[in-house]
Design a protein around this motif. Structure first.
Motif, mmCIF file in Angstrom:
data_model
loop_
_atom_site.group_PDB
_atom_site.id
_atom_site.type_symbol
_atom_site.label_atom_id
_atom_site.label_comp_id
_atom_site.label_asym_id
_atom_site.label_seq_id
_atom_site.Cartn_x
_atom_site.Cartn_y
_atom_site.Cartn_z
ATOM 1 N N PRO A 214 -6.239 6.678 11.670
ATOM 2 C CA PRO A 214 -7.069 5.479 11.535
ATOM 3 C C PRO A 214 -7.010 4.917 10.119
ATOM 4 C CG PRO A 214 -8.437 7.427 11.408
ATOM 5 C CD PRO A 214 -7.041 7.905 11.724
ATOM 6 N N PRO A 215 -7.368 3.659 9.941
ATOM 7 C CA PRO A 215 -7.388 3.058 8.594
ATOM 8 C C PRO A 215 -8.601 3.529 7.807
ATOM 9 C CG PRO A 215 -8.167 1.465 10.195
ATOM 10 C CD PRO A 215 -7.732 2.679 10.978
ATOM 11 N N ASP B 42 -12.335 7.057 0.923
ATOM 12 C CA ASP B 42 -13.379 6.106 1.319
ATOM 13 C C ASP B 42 -14.757 6.749 1.199
ATOM 14 O OD1 ASP B 42 -11.652 3.967 2.004
ATOM 15 O OD2 ASP B 42 -11.181 4.960 3.892
ATOM 16 N N LYS C 118 -13.882 7.865 13.498
ATOM 17 C CA LYS C 118 -12.848 6.927 13.088
ATOM 18 C C LYS C 118 -11.528 7.317 13.754
ATOM 19 C CE LYS C 118 -16.023 5.370 10.337
ATOM 20 N NZ LYS C 118 -16.805 4.166 10.723
ATOM 21 N N THR D 113 -7.885 5.523 15.816
ATOM 22 C CA THR D 113 -7.132 4.350 16.244
ATOM 23 C C THR D 113 -7.325 4.184 17.745
ATOM 24 O OG1 THR D 113 -5.495 4.678 14.500
ATOM 25 C CG2 THR D 113 -4.828 3.322 16.374
#
Length: 565
Positions: free
Chosen positions: A9-10, A15, A496, A498
């Motif tokens: 996932p991005p 983060d 999280k 995709t």
């Protein structure tokens, strides 16, 4: 060839790192912030509390809240799950002169043990390998132990803060200065509800990350400070049940072999445990590596299949399931340990740092011991004239770990888990050689590869799974209910992943998850499908992080409510 690693996932660990954002006068100041009320975090808090009790002048300098333990579960123990057969030595050391083992909640010493090599219709008893001998160890519930340790910490003046998820590591000028806690009371689209409570910056002279397996901030810290080990970390998934049984079990049982397939081509490695918990309760579980290649491989369903064996039926038959849970287990071993266990203002403790002995099936006593050693190192840096955020100030923690029994034992089995990547029989032979030579042969470093890098295949694995009957064999959704899961249906998605992937990846996620969080969605053409997610089912086992996604902390107080696991 489809691999989950190709659909990350991005979202990355970095983060989860940032500078404080609250105005200085609104920040919550504590002396030492410990993230995670598991064995490692609470042992650290207890030992530090003992030292501050003996040195009130240091305690006074740390302010109104000298030690705070942040726990994302409803209460300490809510998210703790393990076998657990534990070496009592670190508990004795932690409470020396204060408590004895008779004061600590256990189910007594291991009364005897059996190890079996399994096939579908037989169970051949074999001598316990040296790594699996448990004479003198104690049986306990790790969730019960967590509650007990929290009470001991509070009696020493430690502030234990349940329902408090740490969602960001606060870093300023290359130094860790605390953590940020997550918001509570947001809706599915992150809109504030009537119950909304914003998170806040908790700043501390020293931060200890003791999050356990798949530690969210631990992973961020390892990446942020370049602490990655020589090998990438890998994980297994353990699924367990607690049963009330008609007759007591007077031994612990471990098994190898069936229902797992022995060929290296399937990537199936693991085994089972069956432990008595007094006269009325028995815990049964199955652990398997998350590098399995078959899209239909499911540890939950393998456990249900395993229970149909006559060896297990003789123990559980006529009983009643009273609890269920699932959790990942860190398996990389010695060569996957961080290069350092500290950074300026930061210490890494327990399983989150990879301190687990897989061949011995032991991690709890290592967490307790590393927590105690971390407290000693922390106390040294809290003396006048020293600053925990100074580069190198916490190096004594690494030195104490490397000179401890933990380090010696992990080094001796440094390649044993990796040997089984060559299959059950070849791996068993190599493991025996390593045991006899205490790890000296075969020498060198065996590499590992991320769980999510395994290419997927389809062999019809699910055809052997036993159909649930709701009495002895259970489906995933009824099992989630048995975990006491408390996650709100309308809270933001904390997973999280995709959501547009190749079909084998979506199928692997669906089968892998023990809580039925992921489902194959619409056909998008070209071999691609959508992924449907039900975050409220999640029991925060962490398997998705190993297999191509990312588990992040949900709202504090969410997730399972384990009491016996």
């Amino acid at each position: 060839m489809a691999r989950p690693i190709d659909f990350a996932p991005p979202f990355g660990a970095t983060d989860a790192v940032g500078a404080p954002t609250d105005p200085r006068d609104e920040r919550i100041e504590v002396g030492v912030a410990i993230v995670g009320a598991g064995p490692g975090g609470l042992a650290c808090a207890i030992r530090l509390g003992q030292l501050l009790e003996e040195h009130p002048e240091v305690r006074e300098r740390l302010g109104e809240v000298p030690i705070a333990v942040l726990e994302k579960g409803k209460q300490p123990g809510s998210h703790l799950l393990s076998g657990a057969v534990v070496n009592p030595r670190p508990l004795r050391q932690l409470f020396r002169g204060r408590l004895t083992m008779a004061d600590i909640p256990t189910y007594g010493e291991v009364p005897g043990e059996s190890v079996y090599l399994m096939s579908r219709r037989s169970a051949v008893r074999i001598p316990p390998p040296p790594t699996m001998r448990n004479h003198g160890n104690v049986i306990l519930s790790i969730s019960e132990l967590g509650r007990f340790l929290a009470e001991q910490a509070e009696s020493l003046g430690v502030a234990v803060l349940p329902e408090t998820a740490a969602t960001k590591l606060l870093v300023e000028h290359g130094r860790v200065v605390g953590v940020r806690t997550g918001d509570r009371g947001r809706g599915r689209e992150r809109e504030p509800l009537s119950t909304f409570e914003p998170g806040g910056d908790v700043v501390a002279a020293l931060t200890v990350l003791a999050e356990g397996t798949q530690g969210f901030l631990t992973g961020a810290a390892i990446e942020q400070f370049g602490l990655e080990g020589e090998n990438p970390q890998i994980w297994a998934l353990g699924v367990k049940e607690v049963w009330r049984v008609p007759k007591p079990l007077r031994r612990i049982v471990h098994t190898m072999g069936w229902p797992l397939r022995k060929s290296a081509g399937y990537g199936e490695f693991g085994g089972s445990f069956i432990y008595p918990m007094g006269d009325e309760l028995v815990t049964v579980g199955f652990v398997a590596g998350l590098e399995a290649k078959d899209v239909e491989f499911s540890v939950h369903d393998v456990l249900q299949e395993f229970k149909t064996h006559r060896l297990v039926w003789k123990i559980l038959g006529g009983g009643e399931r009273v609890a269920w849970g699932a959790k990942t287990i860190t398996e990389g071993g010695f060569h996957s340990l961080p290069r350092r266990f500290n950074a300026p203002g930061l210490l890494l403790v327990g399983e989150g740092a990879g301190i687990v002995n897989v061949p011995r099936l032991k991690g709890v006593h290592y967490a307790l011991e590393s927590g105690r050693l971390a407290a000693d190192a922390a106390f040294r840096t809290l003396q006048r004239g020293e600053v925990p955020s100074r580069v190198g100030a916490l190096d004594s923690y690494d030195e104490s770990l490397r000179s401890s029994r933990i380090w010696k034992e992990l080094y001796e089995v440094r390649n044993m888990r990796q040997a089984f990547d060559k299959g059950f029989f070849v791996g068993g032979a190599m493991a025996s050689m390593m045991t006899v030579t205490k790890g000296r042969m075969p020498n060198g470093r065996f590499p590992t590869h991320p769980n999510s890098a395994a290419p997927l295949m389809r062999t019809g694995r699910a055809s052997s799974y036993t159909k649930p009957d709701g009495k002895y064999v259970f489906d995933k959704l009824s099992s989630v209910f048995a975990s006491g899961n408390r996650t709100r249906d309308d809270q933001p998605n904390h997973l999280k992943v995709t959501t547009r992937v190749r079909r084998p990846v979506a199928e692997a996620w669906e089968w892998m998850c023990p809580a039925h969080v992921y489902e194959v969605g619409r056909d998008l053409g070209g071999g691609m499908v959508s992924v449907e997610i039900t975050p409220s089912n999640c029991v925060q086992c962490g398997a998705i992080t190993a297999k191509g996604g990312q588990l992040t902390p949900p709202e504090g107080g969410s997730g399972p409510e384990y009491t016996l696991t």
